[in-house]
Design an enzyme around this catalytic site. Sequence first.
Site, PDB file in Angstrom:
ATOM      1  N   THR A   1      -1.578  -5.907  61.698  1.00 58.80           N
ATOM      2  CA  THR A   1      -0.456  -5.459  62.527  1.00 58.80           C
ATOM      3  C   THR A   1      -0.569  -3.975  62.858  1.00 58.80           C
ATOM      4  OG1 THR A   1       0.972  -7.159  61.613  1.00 58.80           O
ATOM      5  CG2 THR A   1       2.067  -5.295  62.620  1.00 58.80           C
TER       6      THR A   1
ATOM      7  N   GLU B   1       7.500  -4.660  54.494  1.00 57.30           N
ATOM      8  CA  GLU B   1       6.944  -4.774  55.857  1.00 57.30           C
ATOM      9  C   GLU B   1       6.403  -3.424  56.337  1.00 57.30           C
ATOM     10  OE1 GLU B   1       6.182  -7.320  57.218  1.00 57.30           O
ATOM     11  OE2 GLU B   1       7.109  -7.761  59.152  1.00 57.30           O
TER      12      GLU B   1
HETATM   13  N1  HSE Z   1       7.088  -6.866  66.070  1.00 60.40           N
HETATM   14  C1  HSE Z   1       5.930  -6.698  65.246  1.00 60.40           C
HETATM   15  C2  HSE Z   1       4.731  -6.371  66.119  1.00 60.40           C
HETATM   16  C3  HSE Z   1       5.694  -7.968  64.513  1.00 60.40           C
HETATM   17  O1  HSE Z   1       4.547  -7.054  67.128  1.00 60.40           O
HETATM   18  O2  HSE Z   1       3.991  -5.446  65.815  1.00 60.40           O
HETATM   19  C4  HSE Z   1       4.521  -7.939  63.594  1.00 60.40           C
HETATM   20  O3  HSE Z   1       4.894  -7.505  62.329  1.00 60.40           O
END
Ligand code: HSE
Length: 305
Positions: free
Chosen positions: A180, A128
């Site tokens: 992201t 991730e």
């Molecule tokens: N919490 C993360 C974000 C989730 O909103 O960037 C996406 O990977």
Amino acid sequence: MSSVTVRAPATVSNVVCGFDCLGFALTEPFDEVTVSLRSQPGISIEPDAIFGLPTDPTENVAGVALAAFARAAGYDGGFEVTIRKGIKPGSGIGSSAASSCGAVFAANILLDQRFAPDELIGIAMSGEERASGSKHADNVAPCIMGGFVLVRSADPLDVVRLEHPPLWAALLHPQIEIRTAEARAMLPTQVPLADAVRNWSNLGAFVAALASGDLELLSRSMEDCIIEPARKRLIPGFDKVVAAARSAGTIGAGISGSGPSMFALCASEYDAHRTVAAMLEAFGESNIEVNTYLSPIDPEGVRIL
Ligand code: HSE
């Protein structure tokens, strides 16, 4: 056993009021990940026929997560990996988390369950991190554990599986890609204290409402004055879709992860059907194609297929 195939579910993270610390698993869609052991070191990844994901293991999140797994396990053999993506990359429903979690969960079965679930979460987070440039567990943790999960701390890892009433999610996925890393780069680095108070009050109330099954309180808690206001301009029709979901009687709605998917939390399958129809109609004026998903909260998370 020298080969195993698992299904790794999509996940909704943030859940409006829990940026980087709240997520839940879906039953649909999911990735299918097959991992085989081989005696020579190294990781080989089958080319993905649909999305053209990288086959270089240092560029592919599953490869990065498996390399971290091998280091942690002291395993000096290699892995062969095939991923059938049911979850489109850049969709906001935990595509990279599913690939990373599927790979390490399968490897863990092949290597005699060396790691407990929370250790696997920590290992899968390296994938991730490669995808988003940030170490967060709000997709990875529910993908491994199933259900609703609160990440009290990502480093050191401290996760809490939350009790919840039966719930469904309705999802609308506009066919645009949001990275992201980019959606994170646009977030404020400082927030007014009043906004912070509002958000952590909502998150506390949300967790209490999940435990007691108080759907009215759950609904009032699904509010975010920090993250969604900054990100929603990336998502065409966002305000209309959320308003339509709310009018259709959903508990609450917002951006799934970093988008572009939008989700609504619903009290029943019937409500989820009604809500997704309303979301679709509200989105309909734009010229962008969409996918929709309806799913209960998945209690199990990643599992052998
Ligand atoms: N919490 C993360 C974000 C989730 O909103 O960037 C996406 O990977």
